[in-house]
Design an enzyme around this catalytic site. Structure first.
Site, PDB file in Angstrom:
ATOM      1  N   ARG A 235       0.848  -1.182   0.000  1.00 54.35           N
ATOM      2  CA  ARG A 235       0.000   0.000   0.000  1.00 54.35           C
ATOM      3  C   ARG A 235       0.887   1.236   0.000  1.00 54.35           C
ATOM      4  O   ARG A 235       1.970   1.247   0.593  1.00 54.35           O
ATOM      5  CB  ARG A 235      -0.924   0.024   1.232  1.00 54.35           C
ATOM      6  N   GLU A 264      -4.175   7.605  -4.301  1.00 52.66           N
ATOM      7  CA  GLU A 264      -4.515   6.934  -5.553  1.00 52.66           C
ATOM      8  C   GLU A 264      -5.870   7.447  -6.031  1.00 52.66           C
ATOM      9  O   GLU A 264      -6.790   7.537  -5.231  1.00 52.66           O
ATOM     10  CB  GLU A 264      -4.576   5.411  -5.355  1.00 52.66           C
ATOM     11  N   HIS A 283      -2.107   0.351  -9.617  1.00 54.78           N
ATOM     12  CA  HIS A 283      -2.627  -0.603  -8.625  1.00 54.78           C
ATOM     13  C   HIS A 283      -3.344  -1.760  -9.318  1.00 54.78           C
ATOM     14  O   HIS A 283      -4.448  -2.161  -8.926  1.00 54.78           O
ATOM     15  CB  HIS A 283      -3.564   0.093  -7.636  1.00 54.78           C
TER      16      HIS A 283
END
Length: 316
Positions: A235, A264, A283
């Protein structure tokens, strides 16, 4: 009373027969496109499956329904990571939560190897040269013999260790403490900075929680060798991103492969985008044409014990 499953139309079309073979009396409430779900149907929902096809474009619609479904008792997520506040909100309501841990470990680990190979061969520079029709010859570096710290030894970390070993690298696992199931040397998280100073590459595959947030701090980044590569498939919030950016821009770190950032999506004006030694992916390191199938199989593997009041797999 039979269960009522909330899922997407795409999942139901592909897997509905398998679901009804396990639970013949099950009923459904389907997320069709972006159409709203009627209030009467919200009350009926007892279980939900957040499938791969719902992410990212219909994620908001899906969880908007899940949060309003007052009788929801169990949610299964296609992802391994369930650190979003939405999941905690549902758990606080008493909703049982299971994930698909391990379903995307193989593609994520292969993406890690893609980053490491691309950084060792300076693929970003070669792509820029190709775009400019430049014949830019260069001697590449090898991964063989290089040391790599794998931070986190869950399903992803285990597969990264296996692959880096197959590529001739020398992995060391960094986790809280040795458990006896490791296949290579182990160092405790308490020695993280010391380990960083010794290795040629770092792969971060930790979950995000209160203990791991910001674990790759200014001091840890400063301890890394100037030629080292940093890969993050955990993360973005695990890392002090401004410190990482500065180290990459100033030549204090060799390069980075980042599938996750903070925030993000990464804003278009973030300086990370312009760095020539950085590979950024949105991602999606675990998003392949096989991941959705494995996550669906995990949901089905949990549906059977749910129907028979047995123990659920991967319950959070």
């Amino acid at each position: 009373m039979s269960d009522v499953l909330f899922c997407t139309d795409v999942f139901w079309e592909a897997w509905g027969d398998r679901v009804t073979a396990i639970a013949p009396d099950i009923e459904t409430v389907l997320l069709v496109g972006e159409e709203p779900v009627a209030d009467a149907d919200l009350e009926r929902i007892t279980i939900a499956f957040f499938s791969h096809d719902a992410w990212p474009h219909r994620g908001g619609n899906f969880f908007g329904v899940a949060l309003r479904a007052e009788n929801l008792a169990w949610l299964h997520s296609m992802s391994a990571g369930v650190d979003s506040p939405i999941f905690q909100t549902l758990k606080d309501r008493g909703v049982r939560l299971t994930n698909s841990s391990g379903s995307n470990s193989a593609p994520i680990a292969r993406t890690v190897m893609m980053y490491l190979l691309a950084l060792a061969r300076d693929l970003p520079r070669m792509m820029r040269a190709q775009a400019n029709a430049e014949w830019a010859w260069e001697r590449w570096s090898e991964l063989e013999g290089k040391s790599v710290a794998v931070i986190g030894y869950g399903p992803i970390g285990q597969e990264v260790v296996r692959l880096t070993t197959a590529f001739g690298m020398q992995p060391v696992i960094v986790r809280r403490q040795a458990q006896g199931d490791e296949t290579c040397p182990v160092r405790p998280l308490a020695e993280l900075a010391a380990v960083m100073a010794e290795v040629d590459a770092v792969v971060l595959a930790l979950p995000l929680n209160d203990d791991t947030r910001g674990i790759i701090s200014v001091d840890v980044i400063a301890a890394m060798q100037a030629h080292a590569f940093f890969v993050n498939v955990g993360r973005g919030e695990l890392v002090d991103q401004p410190a990482l950016t500065e180290a990459l821009a100033s030549g204090k770190l060799g390069g980075a492969g980042l599938d996750v950032t903070d925030p993000e999506p990464l804003p278009a004006d973030d300086p990370l985008w312009a760095l020539p030694n950085v590979i950024i992916t949105p991602h999606n390191s675990g998003s392949t044409d096989g991941t959705a199938r494995r996550a669906a199989e995990r949901f089905l593997a949990n549906l059977a014990p749910w129907v028979s009041c047995g123990d659920l797999l991967s319950e959070v």
